[in-house]
Scaffold this active site. Structure first.
Site, PDB file in Angstrom:
ATOM      1  N   GLN A   9       0.829  -1.205   0.000  1.00 20.73           N
ATOM      2  CA  GLN A   9       0.000   0.000   0.000  1.00 20.73           C
ATOM      3  C   GLN A   9       0.858   1.248   0.000  1.00 20.73           C
ATOM      4  OE1 GLN A   9      -3.443  -0.623   2.294  1.00 20.73           O
ATOM      5  NE2 GLN A   9      -4.098   1.504   2.317  1.00 20.73           N
ATOM      6  N   SER A  94       3.636  -6.707   2.511  1.00 20.89           N
ATOM      7  CA  SER A  94       2.291  -6.604   3.103  1.00 20.89           C
ATOM      8  C   SER A  94       1.252  -7.153   2.132  1.00 20.89           C
ATOM      9  CB  SER A  94       2.018  -5.158   3.524  1.00 20.89           C
ATOM     10  OG  SER A  94       0.841  -5.067   4.293  1.00 20.89           O
ATOM     11  N   LEU A  95       0.330  -6.311   1.621  1.00 25.78           N
ATOM     12  CA  LEU A  95      -0.669  -6.829   0.689  1.00 25.78           C
ATOM     13  C   LEU A  95      -0.009  -7.454  -0.535  1.00 25.78           C
ATOM     14  CD1 LEU A  95      -1.590  -5.275  -2.218  1.00 25.78           C
ATOM     15  CD2 LEU A  95      -1.821  -3.396  -0.629  1.00 25.78           C
ATOM     16  N   ARG A 119      -9.823  -7.705   3.381  1.00 27.81           N
ATOM     17  CA  ARG A 119      -8.686  -7.329   4.236  1.00 27.81           C
ATOM     18  C   ARG A 119      -8.665  -5.822   4.457  1.00 27.81           C
ATOM     19  NH1 ARG A 119      -3.068  -6.066   3.385  1.00 27.81           N
ATOM     20  NH2 ARG A 119      -1.640  -7.099   4.861  1.00 27.81           N
ATOM     21  N   HIS A 211      -0.330  -3.658  10.886  1.00 35.54           N
ATOM     22  CA  HIS A 211       0.762  -4.535  11.347  1.00 35.54           C
ATOM     23  C   HIS A 211       1.162  -4.277  12.803  1.00 35.54           C
ATOM     24  CE1 HIS A 211       1.214  -6.210   7.379  1.00 35.54           C
ATOM     25  NE2 HIS A 211       1.279  -4.992   6.873  1.00 35.54           N
ATOM     26  N   GLN A 260       0.328 -12.223   9.538  1.00 35.53           N
ATOM     27  CA  GLN A 260       0.848 -11.003   8.919  1.00 35.53           C
ATOM     28  C   GLN A 260       0.046  -9.758   9.294  1.00 35.53           C
ATOM     29  OE1 GLN A 260      -0.465  -9.469   5.317  1.00 35.53           O
ATOM     30  NE2 GLN A 260       1.361 -10.095   4.177  1.00 35.53           N
TER      31      GLN A 260
END
Length: 319
Positions: A9, A94-95, A119, A211, A260
């Protein structure tokens, strides 16, 4: 050896994917499939905006994935390239880990889009707007960032702030670590950063504290969604954010994706581990964020960003 890597992101921008779609029916097919899976015209939002709607987490996450997968699919189908023949590993920030798994065919494209929409929604509602924050600590390594975060929590608690969370969210590269948690200690960490040895701290324009343990409700939502999702063995192993190590077993992938949500993105360690495993070239699809990080982590590695048709043509010449 080569790794294909995928951004997270923050790499979204209005206009993304338009030139690729104009040039390639393969890219248009990807964007169309994502639109159909989500029941919305995400591609129009990507190309026309408005920027504030594209930046919403539930839109940004599938949009970034779609743009990266479209770029990869053009390489594969128009360049007659098979991922398994050209990359030993995939990884994403991440994503981007979902994108990597889609690239390696552990998830199909529609499933990936729906999971990322969920998500994004789950992360957004996990913490009320204004209660959380994130900040980049520049010129700080992991140990220094942890010390700054701990000092910030201690200071806020001492001021009567009650229980507080402030932890490392992303270990990006040797000079950039991101912290996440309650707004008060994150803001305090920014003010403490310079006196504790970092160059500076910068609050990030995000809508939720990703996170960190405050994301547990989102982790629970993803655990439920992933329990019902079909995950195949990937064509090549994926370097998991939370382990900084390759995994290929579907159950291990499912567990890592849940972990995660609240866990630290160990990107610096992941890149070092891939280099140690023999990776000499990193190819970032759909963004220009990770390749510069790779060069800061492993200066001797070759790292390229592939966004345009020209980038794809240049990459094909090196394969």
């Amino acid at each position: 050896m080569r790794a294909f890597i995928f951004p997270g992101q923050g790499s979204q921008s209005v206009g993304m994917g338009k030139a690729l779609a104009d040039a390639s029916p393969v890219a248009r097919e990807v964007f169309g499939e994502v639109d159909e899976a989500l029941g919305q015209n995400l591609f129009r939002l990507m190309t026309e905006g408005p920027a504030d709607a594209l930046t919403l987490t539930e839109n940004a996450q599938p949009a970034i994935m779609a743009n990266a997968i479209a770029t990869l699919r053009v390489l594969e189908r128009e360049g007659n390239v098979r991922l398994a023949d050209k990359a030993e590993y995939v990884a994403g920030h991440s994503l981007g880990e979902y994108t990597a798994l889609c690239a390696a065919q552990a998830f199909d494209l529609s499933t990936t889009a729906r999971l990322l929409r969920l998500r994004g929604q789950a992360m957004q509602v996990a913490v009320p707007v204004g209660e959380g924050a994130m900040a980049a600590l520049l010129g700080a390594d992991l140990d220094k960032a942890r010390a700054i975060a701990a000092a910030a929590v201690e200071a806020v608690v001492a001021d009567g702030g009650g229980a507080q969370v402030c932890t490392v969210a992303n270990d990006n590269d040797p000079g950039q670590v991101v912290i996440s948690g309650h707004r008060a200690p994150v803001e305090r960490a920014v003010s403490l950063a310079k006196e504790m040895g970092a160059k500076r701290g910068v609050l990030l324009p995000v809508s939720a504290p990703f996170h960190c343990p405050l994301m547990q409700p989102a982790a629970d939502a993803m655990a439920a969604a992933l329990a019902d999702a079909r995950i195949a063995a990937p064509l090549v192993p994926v370097f998991a954010n939370v382990h900084a190590a390759p995994i290929a077993d579907p159950d291990a992938i499912r567990a890592a994706l849940v972990e995660q949500v609240t866990g630290m993105v160990r990107w610096r360690e992941s890149v070092l581990a891939m280099v140690e495993a023999g990776v000499a070239q990193f190819v970032e699809f759909g963004g220009k964020v990770l390749a510069p990080m790779v060069k800061r982590i492993a200066p001797d590695a070759d790292a390229v960003s592939v966004v345009t048709m020209d980038d794809l043509e240049n990459l094909l010449k090196t394969m």
